[in-house]
Design a protein around this motif. Structure first.
Motif, PDB file in Angstrom:
ATOM      1  N   GLY A   1      26.653  54.087  48.261  1.00 31.86           N
ATOM      2  CA  GLY A   1      27.071  54.974  49.341  1.00 31.86           C
ATOM      3  C   GLY A   1      28.425  54.576  49.895  1.00 31.86           C
ATOM      4  O   GLY A   1      29.421  54.492  49.169  1.00 31.86           O
ATOM      5  N   ALA A   2      28.463  54.309  51.209  1.00 32.95           N
ATOM      6  CA  ALA A   2      29.720  53.962  51.869  1.00 32.95           C
ATOM      7  C   ALA A   2      30.214  52.571  51.507  1.00 32.95           C
ATOM      8  O   ALA A   2      31.373  52.241  51.761  1.00 32.95           O
ATOM      9  CB  ALA A   2      29.552  54.065  53.394  1.00 32.95           C
ATOM     10  N   PHE A   3      29.353  51.753  50.900  1.00 31.19           N
ATOM     11  CA  PHE A   3      29.711  50.370  50.569  1.00 31.19           C
ATOM     12  C   PHE A   3      30.268  50.336  49.151  1.00 31.19           C
ATOM     13  O   PHE A   3      29.542  50.505  48.171  1.00 31.19           O
ATOM     14  CB  PHE A   3      28.471  49.486  50.674  1.00 31.19           C
ATOM     15  N   GLN A   4      31.580  50.089  49.029  1.00 28.80           N
ATOM     16  CA  GLN A   4      32.266  50.164  47.751  1.00 28.80           C
ATOM     17  C   GLN A   4      32.788  48.800  47.310  1.00 28.80           C
ATOM     18  O   GLN A   4      32.504  47.777  47.940  1.00 28.80           O
ATOM     19  CB  GLN A   4      33.400  51.185  47.839  1.00 28.80           C
ATOM     20  N   GLN A   5      33.579  48.778  46.224  1.00 31.78           N
ATOM     21  CA  GLN A   5      34.038  47.531  45.630  1.00 31.78           C
ATOM     22  C   GLN A   5      34.852  46.693  46.616  1.00 31.78           C
ATOM     23  O   GLN A   5      34.711  45.461  46.645  1.00 31.78           O
ATOM     24  CB  GLN A   5      34.893  47.828  44.384  1.00 31.78           C
ATOM     25  N   ARG A   6      35.677  47.327  47.412  1.00 31.32           N
ATOM     26  CA  ARG A   6      36.453  46.579  48.416  1.00 31.32           C
ATOM     27  C   ARG A   6      35.535  45.859  49.381  1.00 31.32           C
ATOM     28  O   ARG A   6      35.757  44.698  49.738  1.00 31.32           O
ATOM     29  CB  ARG A   6      37.369  47.544  49.179  1.00 31.32           C
ATOM     30  N   ASP A   7      34.458  46.522  49.813  1.00 31.38           N
ATOM     31  CA  ASP A   7      33.499  45.899  50.720  1.00 31.38           C
ATOM     32  C   ASP A   7      32.817  44.716  50.049  1.00 31.38           C
ATOM     33  O   ASP A   7      32.577  43.676  50.677  1.00 31.38           O
ATOM     34  CB  ASP A   7      32.460  46.930  51.155  1.00 31.38           C
ATOM     35  N   THR A   8      32.503  44.883  48.761  1.00 34.08           N
ATOM     36  CA  THR A   8      31.872  43.790  48.010  1.00 34.08           C
ATOM     37  C   THR A   8      32.751  42.548  47.998  1.00 34.08           C
ATOM     38  O   THR A   8      32.276  41.426  48.204  1.00 34.08           O
ATOM     39  CB  THR A   8      31.582  44.236  46.565  1.00 34.08           C
ATOM     40  N   GLN A   9      34.036  42.736  47.758  1.00 34.65           N
ATOM     41  CA  GLN A   9      34.948  41.592  47.715  1.00 34.65           C
ATOM     42  C   GLN A   9      35.028  40.890  49.069  1.00 34.65           C
ATOM     43  O   GLN A   9      35.051  39.654  49.139  1.00 34.65           O
ATOM     44  CB  GLN A   9      36.332  42.061  47.270  1.00 34.65           C
ATOM     45  N   LEU A  10      35.063  41.664  50.133  1.00 37.62           N
ATOM     46  CA  LEU A  10      35.125  41.079  51.473  1.00 37.62           C
ATOM     47  C   LEU A  10      33.880  40.251  51.769  1.00 37.62           C
ATOM     48  O   LEU A  10      33.967  39.129  52.282  1.00 37.62           O
ATOM     49  CB  LEU A  10      35.277  42.183  52.524  1.00 37.62           C
ATOM     50  N   VAL A  11      32.718  40.794  51.463  1.00 40.82           N
ATOM     51  CA  VAL A  11      31.468  40.107  51.777  1.00 40.82           C
ATOM     52  C   VAL A  11      31.258  38.913  50.859  1.00 40.82           C
ATOM     53  O   VAL A  11      30.864  37.823  51.312  1.00 40.82           O
ATOM     54  CB  VAL A  11      30.277  41.088  51.672  1.00 40.82           C
ATOM     55  N   ALA A  12      31.512  39.073  49.564  1.00 37.76           N
ATOM     56  CA  ALA A  12      31.290  37.992  48.608  1.00 37.76           C
ATOM     57  C   ALA A  12      32.187  36.791  48.898  1.00 37.76           C
ATOM     58  O   ALA A  12      31.758  35.635  48.767  1.00 37.76           O
ATOM     59  CB  ALA A  12      31.523  38.490  47.186  1.00 37.76           C
ATOM     60  N   SER A  13      33.424  37.048  49.292  1.00 38.18           N
ATOM     61  CA  SER A  13      34.331  35.932  49.579  1.00 38.18           C
ATOM     62  C   SER A  13      33.837  35.116  50.770  1.00 38.18           C
ATOM     63  O   SER A  13      33.880  33.883  50.757  1.00 38.18           O
ATOM     64  CB  SER A  13      35.743  36.453  49.843  1.00 38.18           C
TER      65      SER A  13
END
Length: 556
Positions: free
Chosen positions: A362-374
């Protein structure tokens, strides 16, 4: 004065108001299985809650505002209830009951409950009025005026929740003091279900406000589900507010330092979010998602063990059994390290795949993944420290010492604020700066763990690395964790080449995460068995043992 006795079920084995005779090893195994199982359910629902929220909002400005709005309600709850129940009420209540004074114990409980209701109600009104100033100057000074207005609105809605969470906290304290853990452990399950329902059914109509109202309903359920447990233990509630009740003075002495400690803890969280509010949009959200992921193993292992061992240690101290208390604490720490070390390695090595698997939709995309994973990578470095601090703190509380954890906590906060500012600047302010906030929390919590470990040795005779087989246990668990990390470091690149994870790689991420967890677990357990680690069996007994029927002394 009117007294209301919540009559127990006459067919229940818990009709005797006296607590059962302790049998620490078996009771800890059974009770930890109950609490651990409930925490697993609660944490799984917590992840589902975060996944649903992520799908609705991602790392957006609206969710930044929602996370920031929790600052004031959380502070009220932690200062008025959180410190009282854990550090002060349970030891005193347990002591009164074990010395044959059940009536005085219930009088004390009633006075404290009524006092907290008054304080929470008045404080909520005051904070609601002062919310605009608090948000602008303390909570989220870096957000735009429009976002600050949203934070104010959400704060006022969320201020309804501490009252019900407070009542739930007292219910939990009473049930845990009576060695009853099932309902109090299930209360967070209902809390999470209500928030999930709010995200699914209210957000489409009310937006982020629907999520806030889901929290309020969840707080009501958190208390309501525990009421039957209070009936079963024969709670005697009265409309009294008498500071001269026996034990009230002792609770007051214990709670005052703890209030300072809770204030320091909350100041730490608020400071991190306030610094994060000056970063670009989504950084507060990313920190919250990654923190929640780190708290999954923390909740399942650390909170379950701490919840179960604390009443046992408090009872052992009340009986003058310091050797038993030291043995109980050491056993909990050894099992906790055995479980959290591989969890930290797994979170670090599989951080991106875990985030994609759970949140990327949904609203959670690849950019969000990078922010959270880091951020998760840095948080994972502090998982062990977070977990051990949880149990060590309970050790101080059982000794009726709240001053030492407070002093350490205050020092940790000061260190974290300074280090956070330095690391945010070092890791490029405005883009990846939120990583510095996560790293600072990991470093300072590790310092806190070391200080508390050393200082506990001055309060509890014989406590230290040399006693109770702690050093050998830590060495074996550490060696197994290192071996697990090395295997994953070599295996994961090959697995990722076979299962590339990209923008649309959710299925690949799920497979890779499950394979990685399985490989890591087998490696860790295999090495632990080769090293003849006693914690393999101890962890299995304490966290996964099932029992077939309730025992007559009410251990279930």
């Amino acid at each position: 004065m009117q007294t209301t006795k919540l009559e127990p079920d006459p067919t229940s084995s818990t009709s005797d108001p006296r607590p059962p005779t302790p049998s620490p090893v078996r009771r800890m195994a059974v009770n930890t299985a109950i609490v651990g199982g409930a925490f697993i359910i609660s944490r799984v629902l917590g992840l589902l809650r975060e996944a649903v929220i992520a799908g609705q909002f991602g790392t957006s400005g609206q969710y930044d505002a929602y996370v920031a709005a929790f600052g004031v309600p959380d502070t009220l709850f932690l200062l008025i209830i959180g410190g009282a129940v854990g550090s002060a009420f349970i030891p005193v209540f347990t002591g009164l009951e074990r010395t044959g004074k059940p009536a005085q114990a219930w009088h004390l409980a009633s006075t404290l409950i009524n006092a907290s209701v008054v304080l929470l109600s008045l404080s909520g009104i005051i904070m609601g009025v002062a919310a605009p100033a608090l948000v602008a100057w303390i909570i989220a000074p870096g957000l735009t005026p429009e976002r600050q207005a949203l934070v104010v609105d959400l704060t006022r809605i969320l201020l309804l929740s501490p009252l019900f969470m407070g009542l739930g906290g007292w219910a939990q304290g009473i049930l845990n003091a009576r060695q009853r853990f099932a309902l109090s452990a299930l209360a967070p399950v209902f809390y999470n279900l209500a928030i999930i329902a709010g995200a699914l059914f209210l957000v489409p109509f009310w937006g982020i406000y629907g999520l806030a109202w889901g929290v309020v309903v969840g707080a009501m359920l958190h208390f309501g589900v525990q009421v039957p447990g209070l009936v079963r233990v024969g709670m005697r509630y009265s409309l009294r507010l008498n500071v001269r009740d026996e034990g009230a003075g002792e609770v007051g002495k214990l709670i005052l330092p703890r209030i300072l400690g809770q204030a320091a803890f909350q100041a730490n969280i608020i400071a991190v979010r306030a610094i994060g509010s000056f970063l670009s949009t989504g950084r507060i959200s990313a920190l919250n998602y990654s923190y929640q992921l780190m708290m999954l193993p923390h909740g399942v292992f650390a909170l379950s063990l701490a919840t179960v061992t604390f009443p046992t240690m408090a009872a052992q101290y009340a009986e003058g059994n310091l050797d038993g208390m030291r043995s109980t604490l050491a056993r909990a720490v050894k099992v906790l390290l055995f479980l959290t070390l591989p969890s930290a390695v797994g979170l670090f090595m599989l951080r991106e795949e875990i985030v994609i698997m759970l949140f990327q939709l949904g609203a959670f995309q690849q950019r969000d993944t990078q922010l959270v994973a880091s951020a998760l990578g840095y948080f994972s470095l502090g998982l062990v420290a977070y977990a051990v601090v949880e149990v060590l703190t309970r050790g101080f509380y059982a000794l009726h010492d709240t001053a030492t954890p407070v002093a350490v906590s205050v020092a940790t906060v000061v260190l974290n604020i300074g280090l956070s500012l330095a690391l945010v600047q070092w890791l490029h302010w405005g883009y990846w700066g939120h990583e510095g906030l996560a790293l600072s929390l990991a470093i300072t919590t590790t310092v806190e763990m070391v200080l508390m470990w050393v200082l506990l040795g001055r309060k509890l005779p014989g406590w230290g690395l040399g006693g109770e087989g702690l050093l050998l246990s830590i060495a074996k668990s550490g060696a197994a964790a290192v071996g697990m990390g090395l295997v994953l470091a070599f295996a994961l690149p090959a697995l990722r080449s076979l299962l590339p994870v990209g923008e649309a790689g959710k299925l690949a991420a799920i497979v890779l995460t499950l394979v990685g967890i399985g490989l890591g677990a087998l490696t860790y357990l295999g090495i632990a068995r080769l090293l003849r680690s006693e914690e393999v069996q101890a962890a299995s007994s304490m966290l996964f043992r099932r029992f077939r029927r309730r025992t007559k002394d009410g251990e279930a």
